[in-house]
Write a protein that holds these residues in place. Structure first.
Motif, PDB file in Angstrom:
ATOM      1  N   THR A 273      -1.089  16.240  -1.130  1.00  0.00           N
ATOM      2  CA  THR A 273      -1.055  17.337  -0.492  1.00  0.00           C
ATOM      3  C   THR A 273       0.590  17.339   0.250  1.00  0.00           C
ATOM      4  OG1 THR A 273      -3.054  17.657  -0.092  1.00  0.00           O
ATOM      5  CG2 THR A 273      -1.695  19.147   1.206  1.00  0.00           C
ATOM      6  N   LEU A 274       0.824  16.179   0.750  1.00  0.00           N
ATOM      7  CA  LEU A 274       2.022  16.037   1.569  1.00  0.00           C
ATOM      8  C   LEU A 274       3.294  15.948   0.378  1.00  0.00           C
ATOM      9  CD1 LEU A 274       3.348  15.077   4.546  1.00  0.00           C
ATOM     10  CD2 LEU A 274       3.575  12.876   3.256  1.00  0.00           C
ATOM     11  N   THR A 275       3.347  15.391  -0.594  1.00  0.00           N
ATOM     12  CA  THR A 275       4.192  15.501  -1.620  1.00  0.00           C
ATOM     13  C   THR A 275       4.343  16.564  -2.330  1.00  0.00           C
ATOM     14  OG1 THR A 275       3.583  13.149  -1.978  1.00  0.00           O
ATOM     15  CG2 THR A 275       5.140  14.190  -3.444  1.00  0.00           C
ATOM     16  N   ASP A 276       3.094  17.654  -2.590  1.00  0.00           N
ATOM     17  CA  ASP A 276       3.329  18.773  -2.956  1.00  0.00           C
ATOM     18  C   ASP A 276       4.038  19.589  -2.038  1.00  0.00           C
ATOM     19  OD1 ASP A 276       1.718  18.121  -5.280  1.00  0.00           O
ATOM     20  OD2 ASP A 276      -0.197  19.157  -4.506  1.00  0.00           O
ATOM     21  N   THR A 277       4.062  19.525  -0.967  1.00  0.00           N
ATOM     22  CA  THR A 277       4.758  20.372   0.122  1.00  0.00           C
ATOM     23  C   THR A 277       5.931  19.772   0.465  1.00  0.00           C
ATOM     24  OG1 THR A 277       2.392  20.275   1.236  1.00  0.00           O
ATOM     25  CG2 THR A 277       4.269  21.190   2.379  1.00  0.00           C
TER      26      THR A 277
ATOM     27  N   TYR B 271       0.798  -1.213   0.164  1.00  0.00           N
ATOM     28  CA  TYR B 271       0.029   0.152  -0.152  1.00  0.00           C
ATOM     29  C   TYR B 271       0.785   1.420  -0.086  1.00  0.00           C
ATOM     30  CZ  TYR B 271      -3.943   3.205   0.971  1.00  0.00           C
ATOM     31  OH  TYR B 271      -4.792   4.221   0.870  1.00  0.00           O
ATOM     32  N   ILE B 272       1.611   1.360   0.833  1.00  0.00           N
ATOM     33  CA  ILE B 272       2.609   2.561   1.348  1.00  0.00           C
ATOM     34  C   ILE B 272       3.460   2.761  -0.170  1.00  0.00           C
ATOM     35  CG2 ILE B 272       4.468   1.524   2.325  1.00  0.00           C
ATOM     36  CD1 ILE B 272       2.719   4.926   3.123  1.00  0.00           C
ATOM     37  N   GLY B 273       3.899   1.501  -0.700  1.00  0.00           N
ATOM     38  CA  GLY B 273       4.930   1.779  -1.876  1.00  0.00           C
ATOM     39  C   GLY B 273       4.158   2.269  -3.027  1.00  0.00           C
ATOM     40  N   VAL B 274       3.037   1.521  -3.213  1.00  0.00           N
ATOM     41  CA  VAL B 274       2.406   1.983  -4.408  1.00  0.00           C
ATOM     42  C   VAL B 274       1.928   3.317  -4.589  1.00  0.00           C
ATOM     43  CG1 VAL B 274       0.343   1.498  -5.842  1.00  0.00           C
ATOM     44  CG2 VAL B 274       1.513  -0.383  -5.038  1.00  0.00           C
ATOM     45  N   VAL B 275       1.340   3.759  -3.507  1.00  0.00           N
ATOM     46  CA  VAL B 275       1.140   5.278  -3.424  1.00  0.00           C
ATOM     47  C   VAL B 275       2.051   6.271  -3.472  1.00  0.00           C
ATOM     48  CG1 VAL B 275       0.257   7.249  -1.843  1.00  0.00           C
ATOM     49  CG2 VAL B 275      -1.124   4.686  -2.113  1.00  0.00           C
ATOM     50  N   GLY B 276       3.422   5.716  -2.904  1.00  0.00           N
ATOM     51  CA  GLY B 276       4.753   6.513  -2.824  1.00  0.00           C
ATOM     52  C   GLY B 276       5.209   6.573  -4.396  1.00  0.00           C
ATOM     53  N   MET B 277       5.197   5.592  -5.174  1.00  0.00           N
ATOM     54  CA  MET B 277       5.371   5.382  -6.449  1.00  0.00           C
ATOM     55  C   MET B 277       4.267   6.266  -7.206  1.00  0.00           C
ATOM     56  SD  MET B 277       7.691   2.916  -7.747  1.00  0.00           S
ATOM     57  CE  MET B 277       7.053   2.242  -9.072  1.00  0.00           C
ATOM     58  N   MET B 278       3.193   6.670  -7.197  1.00  0.00           N
ATOM     59  CA  MET B 278       2.303   7.149  -7.934  1.00  0.00           C
ATOM     60  C   MET B 278       2.483   8.834  -7.867  1.00  0.00           C
ATOM     61  SD  MET B 278       0.669   4.967  -9.981  1.00  0.00           S
ATOM     62  CE  MET B 278       2.149   4.098  -9.748  1.00  0.00           C
ATOM     63  N   VAL B 279       2.857   9.021  -6.629  1.00  0.00           N
ATOM     64  CA  VAL B 279       2.916  10.599  -6.565  1.00  0.00           C
ATOM     65  C   VAL B 279       4.301  11.179  -7.087  1.00  0.00           C
ATOM     66  CG1 VAL B 279       1.595  10.698  -4.299  1.00  0.00           C
ATOM     67  CG2 VAL B 279       4.058  10.133  -4.086  1.00  0.00           C
ATOM     68  N   GLN B 280       5.125  10.034  -7.417  1.00  0.00           N
ATOM     69  CA  GLN B 280       6.540  10.332  -8.021  1.00  0.00           C
ATOM     70  C   GLN B 280       6.099  10.375  -9.687  1.00  0.00           C
ATOM     71  OE1 GLN B 280       9.983   8.340  -6.654  1.00  0.00           O
ATOM     72  NE2 GLN B 280       8.600   7.733  -4.853  1.00  0.00           N
ATOM     73  N   TRP B 281       5.439   9.343 -10.244  1.00  0.00           N
ATOM     74  CA  TRP B 281       5.038   9.327 -11.660  1.00  0.00           C
ATOM     75  C   TRP B 281       4.327  10.267 -12.099  1.00  0.00           C
ATOM     76  CZ3 TRP B 281       7.437   6.752 -15.292  1.00  0.00           C
ATOM     77  CH2 TRP B 281       8.562   5.662 -15.052  1.00  0.00           C
ATOM     78  N   PHE B 282       3.292  10.869 -11.192  1.00  0.00           N
ATOM     79  CA  PHE B 282       2.283  11.916 -11.781  1.00  0.00           C
ATOM     80  C   PHE B 282       2.397  13.163 -10.892  1.00  0.00           C
ATOM     81  CE2 PHE B 282       0.799   7.652 -13.038  1.00  0.00           C
ATOM     82  CZ  PHE B 282       0.335   7.822 -14.290  1.00  0.00           C
ATOM     83  N   PRO B 283       3.342  13.976 -11.096  1.00  0.00           N
ATOM     84  CA  PRO B 283       3.419  15.376 -10.299  1.00  0.00           C
ATOM     85  C   PRO B 283       2.247  16.052 -10.728  1.00  0.00           C
ATOM     86  CG  PRO B 283       5.282  15.035 -12.047  1.00  0.00           C
ATOM     87  CD  PRO B 283       4.635  13.860 -11.921  1.00  0.00           C
ATOM     88  N   ASP B 284       1.612  15.962 -11.896  1.00  0.00           N
ATOM     89  CA  ASP B 284       0.817  17.096 -12.574  1.00  0.00           C
ATOM     90  C   ASP B 284      -0.630  16.392 -12.396  1.00  0.00           C
ATOM     91  OD1 ASP B 284       1.559  14.648 -14.321  1.00  0.00           O
ATOM     92  OD2 ASP B 284       0.642  15.698 -15.880  1.00  0.00           O
ATOM     93  N   LYS B 285      -0.642  15.122 -11.942  1.00  0.00           N
ATOM     94  CA  LYS B 285      -1.940  14.280 -11.918  1.00  0.00           C
ATOM     95  C   LYS B 285      -2.000  13.517 -10.353  1.00  0.00           C
ATOM     96  CE  LYS B 285      -3.517  14.213 -16.797  1.00  0.00           C
ATOM     97  NZ  LYS B 285      -2.417  14.961 -17.294  1.00  0.00           N
ATOM     98  N   ARG B 286      -1.306  14.082  -9.329  1.00  0.00           N
ATOM     99  CA  ARG B 286      -1.230  13.419  -8.165  1.00  0.00           C
ATOM    100  C   ARG B 286      -2.444  13.041  -7.607  1.00  0.00           C
ATOM    101  NH1 ARG B 286       3.801  16.759  -6.124  1.00  0.00           N
ATOM    102  NH2 ARG B 286       5.525  15.599  -6.907  1.00  0.00           N
ATOM    103  N   GLY B 287      -3.426  13.627  -7.668  1.00  0.00           N
ATOM    104  CA  GLY B 287      -4.670  13.532  -6.992  1.00  0.00           C
ATOM    105  C   GLY B 287      -5.455  12.289  -7.594  1.00  0.00           C
ATOM    106  N   LEU B 288      -5.426  12.466  -8.985  1.00  0.00           N
ATOM    107  CA  LEU B 288      -6.185  11.222  -9.740  1.00  0.00           C
ATOM    108  C   LEU B 288      -5.381   9.971  -9.566  1.00  0.00           C
ATOM    109  CD1 LEU B 288      -8.086  10.325 -11.879  1.00  0.00           C
ATOM    110  CD2 LEU B 288      -6.517  11.006 -13.846  1.00  0.00           C
ATOM    111  N   ALA B 289      -4.027  10.153  -9.749  1.00  0.00           N
ATOM    112  CA  ALA B 289      -3.428   8.706  -9.696  1.00  0.00           C
ATOM    113  C   ALA B 289      -3.343   8.086  -8.407  1.00  0.00           C
ATOM    114  CB  ALA B 289      -1.948   9.082 -10.228  1.00  0.00           C
TER     115      ALA B 289
END
Length: 431
Positions: free
Chosen positions: A347-351, A125-143
């Motif tokens: 929000t956390l990754t944006d910050t 769970y934590i790994g997949v979410v962490g991957m998505m916020v890195q792959w999708f900086p422009d669509k983090r919420g959706l991903a």
């Protein structure tokens, strides 16, 4: 330690959508240990000849271990990469069922389904979410919303087959068969997952216009933990988790006391119908509000979604004696709750940047664990002391509205100041 991001303005790699698909598959593979647990409580109680309360400790262990170890799991993923760690998570998840099939004691059940299951599902769970916020900086919420929805929806595909298998093949055979399937599917998804190259990561050029400014710095976990914005996010996520879990844990008793548990709605009993509707809306809301936040900003979306939950819960309480209203409004309540799993990591990754995003979110995800500990006991104790569901729901509604107000009036201002300082420092450094 703080470093400057190395972000490029080039177009994102098309392969990130394949990574998103793999992330959703991995999440679906680990959803059943949590969401179909109720199917096993009866057979396990009979097999081990223990009370239901003793069996339910297994579920508590699963959730607590899934969340409280997430910072360490996130660090290991950031350190050694997703393929190895996510494969280990899939193996542990599958083993938790295979080994639980042959346990003869409560301790054995706790150590297999609870311990292995909690650690395995937590890694993925934590790994997949962490991957998505890195792959999708422009669509983090959706991903992040889509992979979180995968975790919520995955059990929909397995609930009926597992229920059928329990009746025809028995407990042990069902656990072994599906444990092997989950492990294989999780491993196949994990071995093709990878982190994005630094040259691929980028900040969308119109992010500022959409209220989606992102940090020009990467914050190490120890530095993030000294920042008051993190603790504000932690408190907000804890309140939202507690609020939702207070309702989830008490829906059966609530429906019974208001006389709607067995009432028919569209020919179906109100309580199981409401739970089915809730599962759907709780899944749909994650990518939906994540997508909205990519358009209008994180804090604005938080205020809308959290406020929606508070208002819906208020109306729900007022019309809870009506079976149709009970079913429909419960769906609206959970439509306003499930999006916390897309809004907070985004929000956390944006910050605080992407370099340590997995580890950093691991610390924030512990708020879900705190909420799981507080939600059930607090609701039960409040009702026991007051014999009033209005008090229980009043606390939950207060948490929802308070969090919505904090998002728009406190978090938004703090993050704007924080990101402006980062941008100014970056400009001076390159001058």
């Amino acid at each position: 330690m703080t470093t400057t991001n190395t972000q490029a303005s080039s177009a994102p790699s098309p392969s990130r959508w394949f990574q998103l698909l793999l992330g959703m598959i991995a999440m679906m593979a680990i959803s059943s240990p949590q969401y179909v647990w109720a199917l096993f409580t009866g057979p396990l109680t009979e097999k081990l000849r223990v009370s239901l309360a003793e069996i339910q400790v297994t579920f508590s262990l699963l959730i607590v271990l899934q969340t409280f170890f997430s910072p360490a799991q996130g660090y290991l993923i950031d350190r050694f990469g997703p393929r190895l760690l996510l494969s280990v998570g899939a193996i542990l998840t599958g083993l938790s069922w295979v080994l639980a099939a042959n346990v003869t004691t409560l301790t054995g059940l706790y150590m297999t389904y609870g311990l292995f299951g909690g650690l395995g599902t937590g890694i993925i769970y934590i790994g997949v979410v962490g991957m998505m916020v890195q792959w999708f900086p422009d669509k983090r919420g959706l991903a992040t919303g889509l992979v979180a929805a995968g975790y919520g929806f995955g059990a929909i595909l397995t609930t009926l087959p597992i229920s059928t298998s329990l009746k025809s093949n028995g407990l042990s055979s069902t656990l072994v068969t599906f444990g092997i399937v989950f492990g294989i599917v999780g491993i196949l998804a994990a071995i093709f997952m990878r982190r994005p190259e630094k040259s691929i990561a980028f900040t969308a050029p119109d992010a500022e216009e959409r209220g989606l400014m992102q940090s020009t710095r990467n914050y190490a976990p120890r530095e993030m933990l000294r920042n008051p914005i993190f603790w504000l996010l932690f408190v907000m996520m804890t309140m939202m988790s507690t609020s939702g879990l207070m309702v989830i844990s008490q829906m059966g008793a609530f429906a019974k006391d208001f006389g709607v548990k067995d009432a028919l709605v569209f020919g179906l009993a109100a309580l199981p119908l409401a739970l089915t509707v809730d599962r759907i809306t709780n899944g749909v809301t994650r990518p939906f509000f994540g997508w909205v936040s990519d358009r209008i900003g994180r804090e604005n979306t938080m205020a809308i979604a959290f406020g929606l939950e508070g208002i819906a819960m208020t109306i729900w309480l007022a019309y809870a004696h009506n079976p149709l209203a009970f079913v429909l409004l419960s769906g609206v309540v959970f439509f306003g709750w499930g999006e916390i799993f897309s809004l907070f990591p985004s929000t956390l990754t944006d910050t605080f940047g992407t370099r340590d995003a997995t580890t950093n979110y691991g610390f924030l995800y512990m708020a879900q664990g705190v909420g799981s500990v507080l939600g059930g006991p607090i609701a039960a104790l409040l009702y026991q002391a007051t014999l009033s569901w209005h008090v229980v729901f009043g606390v939950a509604i207060t948490m929802d509205i308070t969090t919505a107000l904090l998002a728009i009036f406190v978090l938004k201002r703090m993050r704007a100041t924080h990101l402006a300082r980062n941008a100014q420092a970056a400009a001076l450094a390159t001058a």
